[in-house]
Design a protein around this motif. Sequence first.
Motif, mmCIF file in Angstrom:
data_model
loop_
_atom_site.group_PDB
_atom_site.id
_atom_site.type_symbol
_atom_site.label_atom_id
_atom_site.label_comp_id
_atom_site.label_asym_id
_atom_site.label_seq_id
_atom_site.Cartn_x
_atom_site.Cartn_y
_atom_site.Cartn_z
ATOM 1 N N ASN A 1 0.812 -1.216 0.000
ATOM 2 C CA ASN A 1 0.000 0.000 0.000
ATOM 3 C C ASN A 1 0.846 1.267 0.000
ATOM 4 O OD1 ASN A 1 -1.893 -1.998 0.330
ATOM 5 N ND2 ASN A 1 -3.047 -0.939 1.912
ATOM 6 N N ILE A 2 1.850 1.289 0.869
ATOM 7 C CA ILE A 2 2.680 2.490 0.994
ATOM 8 C C ILE A 2 3.509 2.711 -0.263
ATOM 9 C CG2 ILE A 2 4.708 3.369 2.230
ATOM 10 C CD1 ILE A 2 3.470 2.582 4.800
ATOM 11 N N ALA A 3 3.865 1.611 -0.941
ATOM 12 C CA ALA A 3 4.706 1.728 -2.133
ATOM 13 C C ALA A 3 3.911 2.055 -3.392
ATOM 14 C CB ALA A 3 5.484 0.431 -2.341
ATOM 15 N N LEU A 4 2.584 2.009 -3.315
ATOM 16 C CA LEU A 4 1.761 2.195 -4.518
ATOM 17 C C LEU A 4 1.998 3.529 -5.234
ATOM 18 C CD1 LEU A 4 -1.830 0.703 -4.121
ATOM 19 C CD2 LEU A 4 -0.151 0.291 -5.914
ATOM 20 N N PRO A 5 2.051 4.661 -4.517
ATOM 21 C CA PRO A 5 2.277 5.920 -5.245
ATOM 22 C C PRO A 5 3.583 5.911 -6.038
ATOM 23 C CG PRO A 5 1.482 6.367 -3.029
ATOM 24 C CD PRO A 5 1.769 4.895 -3.089
ATOM 25 N N ALA A 6 4.650 5.362 -5.456
ATOM 26 C CA ALA A 6 5.931 5.301 -6.171
ATOM 27 C C ALA A 6 5.842 4.362 -7.359
ATOM 28 C CB ALA A 6 7.036 4.849 -5.213
ATOM 29 N N ALA A 7 5.161 3.219 -7.203
ATOM 30 C CA ALA A 7 4.993 2.282 -8.311
ATOM 31 C C ALA A 7 4.165 2.907 -9.429
ATOM 32 C CB ALA A 7 4.328 1.002 -7.808
ATOM 33 N N GLN A 8 3.135 3.661 -9.052
ATOM 34 C CA GLN A 8 2.280 4.320 -10.036
ATOM 35 C C GLN A 8 3.068 5.329 -10.853
ATOM 36 O OE1 GLN A 8 -1.096 6.243 -8.268
ATOM 37 N NE2 GLN A 8 -1.982 6.867 -10.220
ATOM 38 N N GLN A 9 3.924 6.083 -10.189
ATOM 39 C CA GLN A 9 4.727 7.083 -10.892
ATOM 40 C C GLN A 9 5.743 6.412 -11.818
ATOM 41 O OE1 GLN A 9 6.868 9.686 -8.261
ATOM 42 N NE2 GLN A 9 7.441 11.111 -9.881
ATOM 43 N N ASP A 10 6.305 5.302 -11.378
ATOM 44 C CA ASP A 10 7.329 4.613 -12.158
ATOM 45 C C ASP A 10 6.736 3.924 -13.389
ATOM 46 O OD1 ASP A 10 9.713 3.480 -12.942
ATOM 47 O OD2 ASP A 10 9.687 1.869 -11.469
ATOM 48 N N LEU A 11 5.605 3.242 -13.199
ATOM 49 C CA LEU A 11 5.018 2.456 -14.289
ATOM 50 C C LEU A 11 3.961 3.224 -15.074
ATOM 51 C CD1 LEU A 11 4.670 -1.042 -12.555
ATOM 52 C CD2 LEU A 11 6.545 -0.159 -13.944
ATOM 53 N N GLY A 12 3.504 4.359 -14.538
ATOM 54 C CA GLY A 12 2.610 5.235 -15.277
ATOM 55 C C GLY A 12 1.192 4.737 -15.439
ATOM 56 N N PHE A 13 0.622 4.129 -14.390
ATOM 57 C CA PHE A 13 -0.787 3.728 -14.493
ATOM 58 C C PHE A 13 -1.663 4.732 -13.749
ATOM 59 C CE2 PHE A 13 1.323 1.125 -11.224
ATOM 60 C CZ PHE A 13 0.558 1.360 -10.097
ATOM 61 N N SER A 14 -2.946 4.688 -14.047
ATOM 62 C CA SER A 14 -3.879 5.709 -13.570
ATOM 63 C C SER A 14 -4.353 5.418 -12.146
ATOM 64 C CB SER A 14 -5.098 5.777 -14.490
ATOM 65 O OG SER A 14 -5.847 4.572 -14.391
ATOM 66 N N ASP A 15 -5.008 6.432 -11.551
ATOM 67 C CA ASP A 15 -5.591 6.246 -10.223
ATOM 68 C C ASP A 15 -6.669 5.171 -10.248
ATOM 69 O OD1 ASP A 15 -3.959 8.197 -9.216
ATOM 70 O OD2 ASP A 15 -5.470 9.782 -9.247
ATOM 71 N N ALA A 16 -7.433 5.105 -11.329
ATOM 72 C CA ALA A 16 -8.496 4.108 -11.431
ATOM 73 C C ALA A 16 -7.925 2.695 -11.487
ATOM 74 C CB ALA A 16 -9.345 4.383 -12.673
ATOM 75 N N ASP A 17 -6.772 2.544 -12.125
ATOM 76 C CA ASP A 17 -6.142 1.218 -12.228
ATOM 77 C C ASP A 17 -5.441 0.810 -10.936
ATOM 78 O OD1 ASP A 17 -6.944 0.829 -14.824
ATOM 79 O OD2 ASP A 17 -5.117 1.672 -15.690
ATOM 80 N N GLY B 1 8.401 -7.642 -8.539
ATOM 81 C CA GLY B 1 9.476 -6.687 -8.307
ATOM 82 C C GLY B 1 10.155 -6.235 -9.588
ATOM 83 N N ALA B 2 10.200 -7.125 -10.573
ATOM 84 C CA ALA B 2 10.848 -6.796 -11.843
ATOM 85 C C ALA B 2 9.851 -6.342 -12.902
ATOM 86 C CB ALA B 2 11.608 -8.016 -12.358
ATOM 87 N N ALA B 3 8.588 -6.117 -12.518
ATOM 88 C CA ALA B 3 7.527 -5.824 -13.482
ATOM 89 C C ALA B 3 7.869 -4.610 -14.353
ATOM 90 C CB ALA B 3 6.211 -5.575 -12.753
ATOM 91 N N PRO B 4 7.827 -4.777 -15.682
ATOM 92 C CA PRO B 4 8.114 -3.642 -16.565
ATOM 93 C C PRO B 4 6.893 -2.762 -16.830
ATOM 94 C CG PRO B 4 7.782 -5.621 -17.875
ATOM 95 C CD PRO B 4 7.647 -6.032 -16.432
ATOM 96 N N ASN B 5 5.690 -3.278 -16.476
ATOM 97 C CA ASN B 5 4.474 -2.503 -16.733
ATOM 98 C C ASN B 5 3.395 -2.897 -15.730
ATOM 99 O OD1 ASN B 5 3.195 -4.942 -17.789
ATOM 100 N ND2 ASN B 5 4.384 -4.574 -19.661
ATOM 101 N N PHE B 6 2.273 -2.200 -15.812
ATOM 102 C CA PHE B 6 1.168 -2.383 -14.875
ATOM 103 C C PHE B 6 0.575 -3.787 -14.971
ATOM 104 C CE2 PHE B 6 -3.527 -2.182 -14.508
ATOM 105 C CZ PHE B 6 -3.618 -1.962 -13.141
ATOM 106 N N GLU B 7 0.418 -4.311 -16.180
ATOM 107 C CA GLU B 7 -0.219 -5.613 -16.368
ATOM 108 C C GLU B 7 0.571 -6.724 -15.703
ATOM 109 O OE1 GLU B 7 -1.759 -2.743 -19.183
ATOM 110 O OE2 GLU B 7 0.308 -3.393 -18.757
ATOM 111 N N VAL B 8 1.873 -6.694 -15.827
ATOM 112 C CA VAL B 8 2.709 -7.719 -15.198
ATOM 113 C C VAL B 8 2.644 -7.597 -13.676
ATOM 114 C CG1 VAL B 8 5.081 -8.563 -14.915
ATOM 115 C CG2 VAL B 8 4.250 -7.911 -17.182
#
Length: 506
Positions: free
Chosen positions: A55-71, A118-125
Amino acid sequence: MTNTIDRGAPALEKTGVASSPGTAPRRGSHALRWWVLAVLGVAQLMVVLDATVVNIALPAAQQDLGFSDADRQWVITGYALAFGSLLLLGGRLSDLFGRRNTFIVGLVGFAVASAIGGAAPNFEVLVAARVGQGVFGALLAPAALSLLTVTFTEPSERAKAFGIFGAVAGTGGAIGLLLGGALTEWANWRWVMFVNLAFAAVALVGAVLLLAKHVSAERPKLDIPGTVVVTAALFGIVYGFSHAETDGWTNGVTLAFLIGGAALLAVFVWLESRVAHPLLPLRILLDRTRAGSYMTVFVMGIGMFAIFLFLTYYMQLSLGYSPIKTGVAFLPMVAAMIVSSTTAPSLLLPKFGPKIVVTAGFLIAAAGMVWLTRIGLDTGYGTHILPALILMGFGLGGAMATAFQGATSGVHHEDAGVASAMINTSQQVGGSIGTALLSTIAASAATDYLSTAQPGPLAVAQAQIESYTTSFWWATATFVLGAVLSAVLMPNTAPEPAEGEPVLAH
């Protein structure tokens, strides 16, 4: 109760102690049992903290992988759906194919899924990896608790072991907040996934060295219709509550999944009363001690959500705490839970009985939650948060450890896995309900406040406080309801030990 030993198992295992070949077993030595508890505790901690560490890491992951708030919600929901809907199947598989085998498969699978995430290149992975964690977590969690159940059958040892295991289960969420904050702040969001490899490696080595291989003279039989129906039912319920959080309770999809899930649960109960080899034998639920224990964990799952989510929001958004400072702020609650979890089963449970211990635990936790309703924009940690956390830690820790022990009270070893899965299912479904219900209530409270307040930054900040305190009041009511239900439903007799079987390698 006499322990049941699998046919073909070495005579050495009757003592529950491993020793080197050619040496006589030393009756009364329980050193290896406690090493087994350490292994199971590490695995349980990995599964429990994974619900909050991300949960705490989600904002950083969102910024890195570029997925939306809805996703973003799917990173959480994907794990919850897989974990919650497959727990009963995972528990029964551990009964049929061996708790050691299921435990090891769960560990390896969870570690692989974590590495992919941990190695996910995108949101889907990333979402696929979270679903994988949920699938293998559904194998791992009930196998760990059932291994504990059949390892510790002597009352004094059982109380201590379940106290320690209950402390791990109860404090895992808070530890996840601290660990997630530290890894995100000092390293990278990907390490909240990679850290599971270390947990899994330690537990895997211990499992291979300490746990005996499964020996069974019977061909495993799985209730396929029951499995399909209950998996679909739990999926519908968990998804329905998750959908309600974002789209509301009157949304057509929300209602369809909730009503459909409830209907399928009714069909499942009907099926289980008629099949020869049920996935969930109804005898497990008809015991009042076990049923009361499942209810306890279910109600706790609803109320504890308010502690971890809304109090985290308050400390970070209103008080300006960093992620790691927020995690450290929860440590007194962790300490209180450890103290009460390890003392209540051995000291209070034999003297007062489960009804009194669980009821008192709920009321103490409710008192702590009431204390939290006094927070404001400028209240101090030492006066408003710390006392509340300590009270809730003491109350929930004692009740949780007692419930974990009661949930597997008197089960035969062939039912230990599915009985253990029920407690994890109760906790998961309760958490899903708490997520949706309290989030909706909090959002409504903020909206109502803003509709009557003078517009401005101060009004927005105060609206957040109103949303938190309203959710705390509802959580208080939930804990009081839990106290009433436990006082009415639970018998006040000490839980019987489960029927044991050899679990130690030789």
